[in-house]
Design an enzyme around this catalytic site. Sequence first.
Site, PDB file in Angstrom:
ATOM      1  N   HIS A 151       0.859  -1.179   0.000  1.00 36.31           N
ATOM      2  CA  HIS A 151       0.000   0.000   0.000  1.00 36.31           C
ATOM      3  C   HIS A 151       0.902   1.239   0.000  1.00 36.31           C
ATOM      4  O   HIS A 151       0.862   2.053   0.921  1.00 36.31           O
ATOM      5  CB  HIS A 151      -0.941  -0.029   1.203  1.00 36.31           C
ATOM      6  CG  HIS A 151      -2.145   0.847   1.053  1.00 36.31           C
ATOM      7  ND1 HIS A 151      -3.437   0.401   1.238  1.00 36.31           N
ATOM      8  CD2 HIS A 151      -2.263   2.158   0.719  1.00 36.31           C
ATOM      9  CE1 HIS A 151      -4.286   1.401   1.050  1.00 36.31           C
ATOM     10  NE2 HIS A 151      -3.593   2.486   0.734  1.00 36.31           N
ATOM     11  N   ASN A 196      -2.369  -2.291  -3.724  1.00 34.43           N
ATOM     12  CA  ASN A 196      -3.488  -1.375  -3.574  1.00 34.43           C
ATOM     13  C   ASN A 196      -3.341  -0.229  -4.561  1.00 34.43           C
ATOM     14  O   ASN A 196      -2.344   0.491  -4.550  1.00 34.43           O
ATOM     15  CB  ASN A 196      -3.541  -0.793  -2.162  1.00 34.43           C
ATOM     16  CG  ASN A 196      -4.675   0.214  -2.028  1.00 34.43           C
ATOM     17  OD1 ASN A 196      -5.841  -0.160  -1.962  1.00 34.43           O
ATOM     18  ND2 ASN A 196      -4.347   1.511  -2.044  1.00 34.43           N
ATOM     19  N   GLU A 197      -4.326  -0.072  -5.420  1.00 38.92           N
ATOM     20  CA  GLU A 197      -4.408   1.054  -6.350  1.00 38.92           C
ATOM     21  C   GLU A 197      -3.087   1.327  -7.093  1.00 38.92           C
ATOM     22  O   GLU A 197      -2.471   2.376  -6.915  1.00 38.92           O
ATOM     23  CB  GLU A 197      -4.856   2.319  -5.613  1.00 38.92           C
ATOM     24  CG  GLU A 197      -6.243   2.223  -5.035  1.00 38.92           C
ATOM     25  CD  GLU A 197      -6.734   3.552  -4.451  1.00 38.92           C
ATOM     26  OE1 GLU A 197      -6.053   4.584  -4.633  1.00 38.92           O
ATOM     27  OE2 GLU A 197      -7.808   3.551  -3.815  1.00 38.92           O
ATOM     28  N   GLU A 411     -12.525  -0.494  -0.846  1.00 32.71           N
ATOM     29  CA  GLU A 411     -12.561   0.840  -0.232  1.00 32.71           C
ATOM     30  C   GLU A 411     -13.758   1.611  -0.770  1.00 32.71           C
ATOM     31  O   GLU A 411     -14.037   1.568  -1.966  1.00 32.71           O
ATOM     32  CB  GLU A 411     -11.296   1.667  -0.525  1.00 32.71           C
ATOM     33  CG  GLU A 411     -10.050   1.213   0.192  1.00 32.71           C
ATOM     34  CD  GLU A 411      -8.848   2.111  -0.108  1.00 32.71           C
ATOM     35  OE1 GLU A 411      -9.040   3.317  -0.394  1.00 32.71           O
ATOM     36  OE2 GLU A 411      -7.715   1.603  -0.058  1.00 32.71           O
ATOM     37  N   GLU A 467      -3.985  11.113   5.850  1.00 30.30           N
ATOM     38  CA  GLU A 467      -4.521  10.967   4.493  1.00 30.30           C
ATOM     39  C   GLU A 467      -3.567  11.529   3.438  1.00 30.30           C
ATOM     40  O   GLU A 467      -3.878  12.471   2.714  1.00 30.30           O
ATOM     41  CB  GLU A 467      -5.896  11.635   4.392  1.00 30.30           C
ATOM     42  CG  GLU A 467      -7.017  10.801   4.999  1.00 30.30           C
ATOM     43  CD  GLU A 467      -7.248   9.483   4.267  1.00 30.30           C
ATOM     44  OE1 GLU A 467      -6.853   9.374   3.087  1.00 30.30           O
ATOM     45  OE2 GLU A 467      -7.818   8.564   4.879  1.00 30.30           O
ATOM     46  N   TRP A 468      -2.365  10.917   3.372  1.00 28.68           N
ATOM     47  CA  TRP A 468      -1.396  11.208   2.326  1.00 28.68           C
ATOM     48  C   TRP A 468      -1.129  12.708   2.182  1.00 28.68           C
ATOM     49  O   TRP A 468      -0.766  13.354   3.157  1.00 28.68           O
ATOM     50  CB  TRP A 468      -1.829  10.544   1.011  1.00 28.68           C
ATOM     51  CG  TRP A 468      -2.167   9.095   1.176  1.00 28.68           C
ATOM     52  CD1 TRP A 468      -3.389   8.507   1.013  1.00 28.68           C
ATOM     53  CD2 TRP A 468      -1.283   8.033   1.586  1.00 28.68           C
ATOM     54  NE1 TRP A 468      -3.321   7.154   1.281  1.00 28.68           N
ATOM     55  CE2 TRP A 468      -2.051   6.829   1.629  1.00 28.68           C
ATOM     56  CE3 TRP A 468       0.081   7.960   1.912  1.00 28.68           C
ATOM     57  CZ2 TRP A 468      -1.500   5.597   1.976  1.00 28.68           C
ATOM     58  CZ3 TRP A 468       0.623   6.731   2.264  1.00 28.68           C
ATOM     59  CH2 TRP A 468      -0.159   5.582   2.288  1.00 28.68           C
ATOM     60  N   PHE A 476     -11.692  10.790   7.429  1.00 33.72           N
ATOM     61  CA  PHE A 476     -12.458   9.756   6.729  1.00 33.72           C
ATOM     62  C   PHE A 476     -13.093   8.737   7.675  1.00 33.72           C
ATOM     63  O   PHE A 476     -13.789   7.834   7.223  1.00 33.72           O
ATOM     64  CB  PHE A 476     -11.552   8.988   5.759  1.00 33.72           C
ATOM     65  CG  PHE A 476     -11.515   9.529   4.358  1.00 33.72           C
ATOM     66  CD1 PHE A 476     -12.449   9.132   3.413  1.00 33.72           C
ATOM     67  CD2 PHE A 476     -10.532  10.425   3.970  1.00 33.72           C
ATOM     68  CE1 PHE A 476     -12.406   9.610   2.116  1.00 33.72           C
ATOM     69  CE2 PHE A 476     -10.480  10.918   2.673  1.00 33.72           C
ATOM     70  CZ  PHE A 476     -11.419  10.511   1.742  1.00 33.72           C
TER      71      PHE A 476
END
Length: 504
Positions: A151, A196-197, A411, A467-468, A476
């Site tokens: 991730h 992930n993504e 997600e 959150e990045w 969130f």
Amino acid sequence: MELLWLLLLLLMASSTSSRSEMKAGEVIRRSQFPEDFFFGTASSAYQYEGAVREGGRGPSIWDTFTHNHPEKIANGSNGDIAIDSYHRYKEDVGIMKGLGLNAYRFSVSWPRILPNGKLSGGVNLEGIKYYNNLIDELISKGVEPFVTLFHWDSPQALEQQYGGFLSNLIVEDFRDYADICFREFGDRVKYWITFNEPWSFSIGGYSNGILAPGRCSSQGKSGCSKGDSGREPYIVAHNQLLAHAAVVQIYREKYQGGQKGKIGIAIVSNWMIPYEDSKEDKHATKRALDFMYGWFMDPLTKGDYPVSMRTLVGNRLPRFTKEQSKAINGSFDFIGLNYYTARYIQGTKQDSNSHKSYSTDSLTNERVERNGTDIGPKAGSSWLYIYPKGIEELLLYTKRTYNNPTIYITENGVDEVNNENLSLKEALIDTTRIEFYRQHLFHVQRALRQGVDVRGYFAWSLFDNFEWMDGYSVRFGINYIDYKDGLKRYPKRSSQWLQNFLHN
């Protein structure tokens, strides 16, 4: 192909027009989903764990990025402490059990297992012990672990040694790391997610530079000192797909028969809608889906990239050998689908004077409004506009286009701005999030009724977290984290709503 796509759009439009929206006050219940359906929340190591210098963990590219470029993160924050789930995992698992959740998706930190990234650099037994403890705690509370291997937090050592995912040397090192995880945890972990993504990692890290390692062409707006937005995203995506296929192969050959688990990958996509009812915008909409979703789904189901990408990107798009194509095609037992938002799409013309970049290669323009009206209510993050029907449309598109694979919604969530002027009592009132989950679950259930093979749903996220690029400026979570008072956890109203939903 274009004619088929237009026919598909017409079919989708006709089916959409006959669908009713969810009515105000309409109740969605757990009993409307299959008995063996998973309901959980999702997280990632860097966003949750903290303890970046504890337990033998080595540095990741996110440690380097946040400390070297604090100007790229809201308020110059980082994940050094995050929400301290490394120390508080028992409390956190207890909260899951109290809610009635039966699954939890988390990621293993590669540098917590291999501090130097490579097997030759030594295995960190403290890291293995931590994840064993977490997995055992989950299972003891009746919560099924879904484990993500990557991730976005690759070891900094490999970034320095050979450029991380810019090099195909990463494939062997990732395979070695995954092999350790399968061997140590696979007797209890039955659901594995390799990446992930990969889209977000490739684009954020190598096209616009807003995520680690922060590379992009100097012509971009993100102030990158190194990178090539027209080549590097495609190389990094390619190497992630090769690493994914290699890991699936080793799992199937060495572990799956005995451990009886499943393995897949988590792909993110927006839902795309033609801006105008024109042939140009309909074709552009298909290209937009190809460049975000098909970029990964086509190789996974057909063994090669979409034709539109091959045509428009040309020799900047790497090619698979016959052996690689064969290994990637069908290399999943399930697809994880991350869905948050939607966009209107316009077609654009090719500009021969522009610098080559992923952002312009698809000849599309994304819009969030049409005729002065937003596509949906705006959430806390600048990129997130709420469009619940998109999750149903994306699921139906996947069923039609990719032969109805088994899907877990890995997600789905919404955020609000971290408003420090609110009292704790006020901050726990998150009616927007309740409505978000109510509407999205309604559309997931509709997709189920139309034959989509959905088997689980993971909310992002159990807690507010790092959150990045937004740092701690947005929230969130269905549970509130008090960053000013020892990271105490408090249930928001959405947490109570979810608990009620799961018991109906």
